[in-house]
Design an enzyme around this catalytic site. Sequence first.
Site, PDB file in Angstrom:
ATOM      1  N   ARG A 221      45.536  12.104  33.878  1.00 18.95           N
ATOM      2  CA  ARG A 221      44.843  11.374  32.775  1.00 18.95           C
ATOM      3  C   ARG A 221      46.009  10.403  32.635  1.00 18.95           C
ATOM      4  O   ARG A 221      46.969  10.415  32.389  1.00 18.95           O
ATOM      5  CB  ARG A 221      44.840  12.009  31.431  1.00 18.95           C
ATOM      6  CG  ARG A 221      43.617  13.067  31.440  1.00 18.95           C
ATOM      7  CD  ARG A 221      42.281  12.412  31.506  1.00 18.95           C
ATOM      8  NE  ARG A 221      41.112  13.176  31.505  1.00 18.95           N
ATOM      9  CZ  ARG A 221      40.489  13.665  32.588  1.00 18.95           C
ATOM     10  NH1 ARG A 221      40.826  13.055  33.896  1.00 18.95           N
ATOM     11  NH2 ARG A 221      39.306  14.357  32.422  1.00 18.95           N
ATOM     12  N   HIS A 273      40.355   6.861  40.376  1.00 12.97           N
ATOM     13  CA  HIS A 273      40.073   8.251  40.048  1.00 12.97           C
ATOM     14  C   HIS A 273      39.267   8.987  40.898  1.00 12.97           C
ATOM     15  O   HIS A 273      38.055   9.498  40.789  1.00 12.97           O
ATOM     16  CB  HIS A 273      39.178   8.157  38.700  1.00 12.97           C
ATOM     17  CG  HIS A 273      39.247   9.040  37.610  1.00 12.97           C
ATOM     18  ND1 HIS A 273      39.548   9.083  36.155  1.00 12.97           N
ATOM     19  CD2 HIS A 273      39.401  10.447  38.102  1.00 12.97           C
ATOM     20  CE1 HIS A 273      39.785  10.395  35.961  1.00 12.97           C
ATOM     21  NE2 HIS A 273      39.336  11.315  36.984  1.00 12.97           N
TER      22      HIS A 273
END
Length: 309
Positions: A221, A273
């Site tokens: 994250r 991502h």
Amino acid sequence: MRVLIYHNDAEQWRNILLERLPDAEIQVAAGSGNPQVDYLVAWKPPASVFDEQTALKGIVNLGAGVDALLQNPSLPRGIPIVKLRDAGMGELIGDYARYGVLHFQRDFDRYRRQQANSEWREVAVVDKPDWPVGVLGLGAIGTRVAQMLAADGYPIHGWSRSPKQLEGITCHHGDHGLDTLLRQVKTLITLLPDTPATRHIIDRGNLAKLPAGASLINPGRGTLIDEPALLDALGEAESEGRLRGALLDAFPSEPLAADSPLWRHPRILITPHMAGPTPIGAAADQVADALDAMSKGKAVETVDPDAGY
Ligand code: GLV
């Protein structure tokens, strides 16, 4: 059982779940006017979805991280939340981590810079047994990544908030354990969930504990990293800073803004991502099992909203 799906590929999810739960009434969420359902299966649903649903008995999060869900202002309290656990993401993220570790261990970063100067110079290899790797976060995904890299021959240090024992991994926990790990790893991989306790865990102080020339891989994250501190630790293109380089897949705000200094930093590699896309078949098995168990009142492993994972 009545199920509502909120996802970019909701139709695909509906079809694959119907194959597994032929008796379920499964609907794809529309902007508004959705029917009342028992279970919501969703990835980053807007607050309006929860505002409409007044009789939810359970939620299945179509991802491993529940940060976005737990931050939803309309999330009802006290309803069981099930999340994906590994579901094939561990191996994909393990490959991403392998690529990143090899990038630094076999000096591909240096060879890229040398190529820009037409420079033909071989760098002596530091062998895998002399390249300790740290994995922060030993959930399903972190554990798989740690085990894959251990099988490759790297000494692996893992860290979790509470004590764990994993074969072939040197496990550390708590603040002291984090300190011990950071001081000895050549590559640090961050796979912690985004919680108030992990936000900016990689700050100036913790970056300074890494040995000079260490590298960072973040497939977890974006909020784990204090970005100005990272940029300072990396230094400029020519003069190597404390930190040698970083491979980043996650950012506090995605997509990463076009004017972010991270894009153009010569020691940063950026991916969008993509480290662990959800393998839909394995994930659908978990979702169907969870829905089936919840509807029959059987025990399921649920998220602890206070812990944040
Ligand atoms: C993706 O980031 C996930 O949490 O599954």
